[in-house]
Design a protein around this motif. Structure first.
Motif, PDB file in Angstrom:
ATOM      1  N   ASP A  26     102.531  36.977  88.869  1.00 27.17           N
ATOM      2  CA  ASP A  26     103.198  35.950  89.654  1.00 27.17           C
ATOM      3  C   ASP A  26     104.718  36.065  89.607  1.00 27.17           C
ATOM      4  N   VAL A  27     105.249  36.492  88.477  1.00 30.23           N
ATOM      5  CA  VAL A  27     106.702  36.513  88.293  1.00 30.23           C
ATOM      6  C   VAL A  27     107.131  37.846  87.695  1.00 30.23           C
ATOM      7  N   LEU A  28     108.151  38.430  88.276  1.00 36.25           N
ATOM      8  CA  LEU A  28     108.826  39.586  87.684  1.00 36.25           C
ATOM      9  C   LEU A  28     110.198  39.150  87.214  1.00 36.25           C
ATOM     10  N   VAL A  29     110.488  39.387  85.953  1.00 33.20           N
ATOM     11  CA  VAL A  29     111.846  39.238  85.434  1.00 33.20           C
ATOM     12  C   VAL A  29     112.321  40.645  85.075  1.00 33.20           C
ATOM     13  N   HIS A  30     113.270  41.145  85.838  1.00 32.13           N
ATOM     14  CA  HIS A  30     113.722  42.524  85.623  1.00 32.13           C
ATOM     15  C   HIS A  30     115.012  42.504  84.809  1.00 32.13           C
ATOM     16  N   ALA A  31     114.830  42.588  83.483  1.00 32.83           N
ATOM     17  CA  ALA A  31     115.960  42.500  82.557  1.00 32.83           C
ATOM     18  C   ALA A  31     116.381  43.846  81.983  1.00 32.83           C
ATOM     19  N   ALA A  32     115.628  44.899  82.249  1.00 32.05           N
ATOM     20  CA  ALA A  32     115.950  46.210  81.679  1.00 32.05           C
ATOM     21  C   ALA A  32     117.237  46.755  82.286  1.00 32.05           C
ATOM     22  N   GLY A  33     118.060  47.389  81.454  1.00 38.32           N
ATOM     23  CA  GLY A  33     119.289  47.990  81.952  1.00 38.32           C
ATOM     24  C   GLY A  33     120.073  48.652  80.845  1.00 38.32           C
ATOM     25  N   VAL A  34     121.090  49.415  81.237  1.00 38.94           N
ATOM     26  CA  VAL A  34     121.982  50.071  80.280  1.00 38.94           C
ATOM     27  C   VAL A  34     123.413  49.713  80.632  1.00 38.94           C
TER      28      VAL A  34
ATOM     29  N   ALA B  43     106.905  45.018  92.844  1.00 35.19           N
ATOM     30  CA  ALA B  43     106.692  43.570  92.840  1.00 35.19           C
ATOM     31  C   ALA B  43     106.501  43.039  94.255  1.00 35.19           C
ATOM     32  N   ALA B  44     107.286  43.547  95.196  1.00 33.57           N
ATOM     33  CA  ALA B  44     107.165  43.096  96.576  1.00 33.57           C
ATOM     34  C   ALA B  44     105.783  43.390  97.136  1.00 33.57           C
ATOM     35  N   ARG B  45     105.182  44.459  96.688  1.00 32.04           N
ATOM     36  CA  ARG B  45     103.857  44.842  97.161  1.00 32.04           C
ATOM     37  C   ARG B  45     102.730  44.100  96.448  1.00 32.04           C
ATOM     38  N   ARG B  46     102.984  43.652  95.200  1.00 34.92           N
ATOM     39  CA  ARG B  46     101.861  43.246  94.364  1.00 34.92           C
ATOM     40  C   ARG B  46     101.911  41.815  93.820  1.00 34.92           C
TER      41      ARG B  46
ATOM     42  N   ARG C 103     110.052  37.227 103.938  1.00 39.28           N
ATOM     43  CA  ARG C 103     109.787  36.044 104.757  1.00 39.28           C
ATOM     44  C   ARG C 103     108.284  35.907 105.014  1.00 39.28           C
ATOM     45  N   GLY C 104     107.766  34.715 104.826  1.00 43.44           N
ATOM     46  CA  GLY C 104     106.354  34.448 105.077  1.00 43.44           C
ATOM     47  C   GLY C 104     105.428  34.755 103.914  1.00 43.44           C
ATOM     48  N   ARG C 105     105.952  35.317 102.821  1.00 41.33           N
ATOM     49  CA  ARG C 105     105.109  35.687 101.682  1.00 41.33           C
ATOM     50  C   ARG C 105     105.074  34.617 100.596  1.00 41.33           C
ATOM     51  N   ASP C 106     105.924  33.602 100.672  1.00 42.46           N
ATOM     52  CA  ASP C 106     106.039  32.574  99.639  1.00 42.46           C
ATOM     53  C   ASP C 106     106.398  33.199  98.288  1.00 42.46           C
ATOM     54  N   ILE C 107     107.329  34.144  98.318  1.00 38.66           N
ATOM     55  CA  ILE C 107     107.861  34.775  97.105  1.00 38.66           C
ATOM     56  C   ILE C 107     109.377  34.654  97.161  1.00 38.66           C
ATOM     57  N   THR C 108     109.966  34.038  96.142  1.00 42.65           N
ATOM     58  CA  THR C 108     111.424  33.926  96.086  1.00 42.65           C
ATOM     59  C   THR C 108     112.011  35.134  95.369  1.00 42.65           C
ATOM     60  N   VAL C 109     113.248  35.461  95.733  1.00 43.77           N
ATOM     61  CA  VAL C 109     113.952  36.584  95.108  1.00 43.77           C
ATOM     62  C   VAL C 109     115.378  36.142  94.812  1.00 43.77           C
TER      63      VAL C 109
END
Length: 245
Positions: A86-94, A126-129, A173-179
């Motif tokens: 349901d939720v992706l939190v993308h915190a990985a980084g350098v 995430a957009a796909r799944r 739009r139309g997917r009910d997924i916020t970004v």
């Protein structure tokens, strides 16, 4: 909460810092969590165990965020273990730092591979799944606005993250997924402290009217809002920096 309605969060870079704080915070809200890491398996296992000790559900998954096949396997694992995401939190980084004139190009390329390509790969999956009603939450940085010397390559990568975030919000739009993107200021994480003198740390802490560094929990509270009740917040960059200027 039953398994049928329990929400699931995949958190990249969850072995420490803001990622771990987010895992623990979302678990406290009833999420099952996938604790992703690229390095530091022991710390990832500790983060997952902290969730379990508090009564939550957690699994650990490894993968290079810039490798689409590796990250597809992480998404597969989340779906096998918990039935969906349901939720992706993308915190990985350098965050290597150096003046632009002194930054080796291979260092620049590494930063862009992890922070830019990694965000693109993970957001694409995430957009796909993600299930309807979900949220994609990317980690940017207030350095895109603070113009702090030695952070040129890093801030450039986070500027790209913000651009992708705003465009993806409109594409879904139309997917009910916020970004949305969360852009912390100086925050007391291992990534922040690495290579900094106490004088530098104190100077950066003084940038905020509150006179302190942010804590990972400060960012995690905003992430929890976007993952839960903040459904009308979409296509935005939230600067979580205590008023740093």
């Amino acid at each position: 909460m039953s398994d049928k309605i329990q929400r699931v969060a995949l958190i990249t870079g969850a072995s420490g810092g803001i990622g771990r704080a987010s895992a623990e915070r979302l678990a406290a809200d009833g999420f099952s969590v996938v604790v992703h890491y690229a390095g530091g398996k022991d710390r990832a296992e500790q983060a997952a165990q902290a969730v379990r000790d508090a009564g939550g559900r957690a699994v650990v998954a490894a993968g290079d965020v810039a490798d689409e096949d590796a990250m597809a396997e992480v998404f597969d694992l989340a779906e096998r273990e918990f039935g969906g995401i349901d939720v992706l939190v993308h915190a990985a980084g350098v965050m290597p730092t150096a003046p632009i004139a002194e930054t080796p190009l291979d260092t620049f390329d590494h930063i862009q591979r992890v922070n830019v390509r990694g965000t693109f790969v993970v957001d694409q999956l995430a957009a796909r799944r993600l299930r309807a009603g979900g949220a994609i939450i990317n980690l940017s940085s207030s350095l895109t606005r603070l113009q702090t010397p030695t952070y040129g390559a890093y801030a450039a990568s986070k500027g790209a993250v913000e651009a992708m975030t705003l465009i993806l919000a409109r594409e879904l739009r139309g997917r009910d997924i916020t970004v949305n993107a969360v852009a912390p200021g100086p925050t007391a994480t291992p990534l922040f402290f690495a290579g900094k003198s106490q004088e530098t740390i104190d100077r950066l802490a003084s940038l905020t009217p509150m006179g302190r560094l942010g804590e990972p929990a400060d960012a995690a509270e905003v992430i929890a809002f976007l993952a839960g009740p903040g459904r009308w917040m979409n296509g935005q960059v939230l600067y979580v920096n205590g008023g740093a200027a």
